[in-house]
Design a protein around this motif. Structure first.
Motif, PDB file in Angstrom:
ATOM      1  N   ILE A 169      -3.660  66.177  50.398  1.00 33.21           N
ATOM      2  CA  ILE A 169      -4.716  65.218  50.040  1.00 33.21           C
ATOM      3  C   ILE A 169      -4.142  64.129  49.144  1.00 33.21           C
ATOM      4  CG2 ILE A 169      -6.883  64.932  48.775  1.00 33.21           C
ATOM      5  CD1 ILE A 169      -7.724  67.680  49.801  1.00 33.21           C
ATOM      6  N   GLY A 170      -3.329  64.519  48.175  1.00 36.14           N
ATOM      7  CA  GLY A 170      -2.718  63.534  47.292  1.00 36.14           C
ATOM      8  C   GLY A 170      -1.817  62.573  48.042  1.00 36.14           C
ATOM      9  N   THR A 171      -1.037  63.083  48.974  1.00 32.71           N
ATOM     10  CA  THR A 171      -0.150  62.229  49.768  1.00 32.71           C
ATOM     11  C   THR A 171      -0.948  61.257  50.628  1.00 32.71           C
ATOM     12  OG1 THR A 171       1.490  64.003  49.800  1.00 32.71           O
ATOM     13  CG2 THR A 171       1.742  62.257  51.431  1.00 32.71           C
ATOM     14  N   ILE A 172      -2.044  61.725  51.190  1.00 30.30           N
ATOM     15  CA  ILE A 172      -2.906  60.853  51.995  1.00 30.30           C
ATOM     16  C   ILE A 172      -3.510  59.752  51.116  1.00 30.30           C
ATOM     17  CG2 ILE A 172      -5.073  60.781  53.293  1.00 30.30           C
ATOM     18  CD1 ILE A 172      -4.289  63.575  54.403  1.00 30.30           C
ATOM     19  N   LEU A 173      -3.926  60.102  49.909  1.00 27.02           N
ATOM     20  CA  LEU A 173      -4.473  59.092  49.000  1.00 27.02           C
ATOM     21  C   LEU A 173      -3.409  58.070  48.602  1.00 27.02           C
ATOM     22  CD1 LEU A 173      -6.776  61.262  46.729  1.00 27.02           C
ATOM     23  CD2 LEU A 173      -7.489  59.426  48.249  1.00 27.02           C
ATOM     24  N   ILE A 174      -2.185  58.522  48.370  1.00 29.42           N
ATOM     25  CA  ILE A 174      -1.095  57.584  48.044  1.00 29.42           C
ATOM     26  C   ILE A 174      -0.847  56.650  49.224  1.00 29.42           C
ATOM     27  CG2 ILE A 174       1.384  57.418  47.579  1.00 29.42           C
ATOM     28  CD1 ILE A 174       1.067  60.022  45.914  1.00 29.42           C
TER      29      ILE A 174
ATOM     30  N   ILE B 287      -1.182  52.511  49.422  1.00 29.90           N
ATOM     31  CA  ILE B 287      -0.148  51.608  49.945  1.00 29.90           C
ATOM     32  C   ILE B 287      -0.732  50.720  51.038  1.00 29.90           C
ATOM     33  CG2 ILE B 287       2.022  51.540  51.252  1.00 29.90           C
ATOM     34  CD1 ILE B 287       2.759  54.171  49.746  1.00 29.90           C
ATOM     35  N   LEU B 288      -1.521  51.303  51.924  1.00 31.69           N
ATOM     36  CA  LEU B 288      -2.138  50.548  53.008  1.00 31.69           C
ATOM     37  C   LEU B 288      -3.103  49.491  52.470  1.00 31.69           C
ATOM     38  CD1 LEU B 288      -2.443  50.262  56.089  1.00 31.69           C
ATOM     39  CD2 LEU B 288      -4.337  51.889  55.930  1.00 31.69           C
TER      40      LEU B 288
ATOM     41  N   SER C 111      -4.325  43.916  51.620  1.00 30.68           N
ATOM     42  CA  SER C 111      -4.859  42.890  50.722  1.00 30.68           C
ATOM     43  C   SER C 111      -3.877  41.738  50.566  1.00 30.68           C
ATOM     44  CB  SER C 111      -5.228  43.490  49.366  1.00 30.68           C
ATOM     45  OG  SER C 111      -4.077  43.906  48.668  1.00 30.68           O
ATOM     46  N   ALA C 112      -2.588  42.032  50.526  1.00 29.23           N
ATOM     47  CA  ALA C 112      -1.588  40.961  50.440  1.00 29.23           C
ATOM     48  C   ALA C 112      -1.617  40.108  51.715  1.00 29.23           C
ATOM     49  CB  ALA C 112      -0.203  41.555  50.227  1.00 29.23           C
TER      50      ALA C 112
END
Length: 127
Positions: A59-64, A68-69, A74-75
Motif C-alpha cells: 500500500i505504501g509503495t502504491i501511494l508513493i 510520483i504520478l 501536474s508538471a
C-alpha cells in the motif's frame, strides 16, 4: 493576452498539486514503514505476536507511485497551460475527472488500510 496574475494563478495551482504529490509520497513512506512498526510492537508484547502480511509495504509503495504520478502529471499540465498562455490562447481546462479519480483512489486506499488495521488488531473480525 495573458496577464501576470494568470501566470501566478497557474503557478499556485501547480504548487498545490506538487504539495499533493509530496504528501502522497510522504504518507506512502509512513504506511510502508508501518509494517515494521507492527513487528517491533509484537516483539515488545510477547503475549501475542502480530502477523505481518506485508500489505503495508504494498500500500505504501502504491501511494508513493501515485505521488510520483501526480507530480509528473501536474508538471505536464502546467507546462501545457503556460505554453497556451504564451501563444495568446485560452487555456483549455480539463475536466475534473482526474481530481475525482485521485479522490476515489485515495478513498479506496484508506479503506484498504482500515481493513488491514482491523485484521491486524482483531484477526478474526473480517473473514
Amino acid at each position: 493576452m495573458a496577464e501576470p496574475r494568470d501566470y501566478l494563478a497557474a503557478e499556485r495551482t501547480f504548487l498545490a498539486w506538487l504539495r499533493t504529490g509530496l504528501a502522497l509520497m510522504g504518507f506512502g513512506f509512513v504506511v510502508a514503514r508501518f509494517g515494521l512498526f507492527l513487528q517491533q510492537l509484537g516483539l515488545l508484547d510477547r503475549t501475542r505476536p502480530l502477523p505481518s502480511s506485508g500489505v503495508s509495504l504494498w500500500i505504501g509503495t502504491i501511494l508513493i507511485a501515485a505521488g510520483i504520478l501526480v507530480s509528473a502529471l501536474s508538471a505536464w499540465r502546467h507546462v501545457r497551460i503556460v505554453r497556451q498562455m504564451d501563444a495568446n490562447q485560452t487555456p483549455k481546462l480539463s475536466s475534473s475527472a482526474s481530481v475525482i479519480a485521485i479522490a476515489t483512489f485515495l478513498a479506496l486506499m484508506g479503506l484498504a488500510m482500515a481493513v488491514y488495521l482491523l485484521t491486524v488488531r482483531w484477526p478474526g473480525l473480517i473473514p
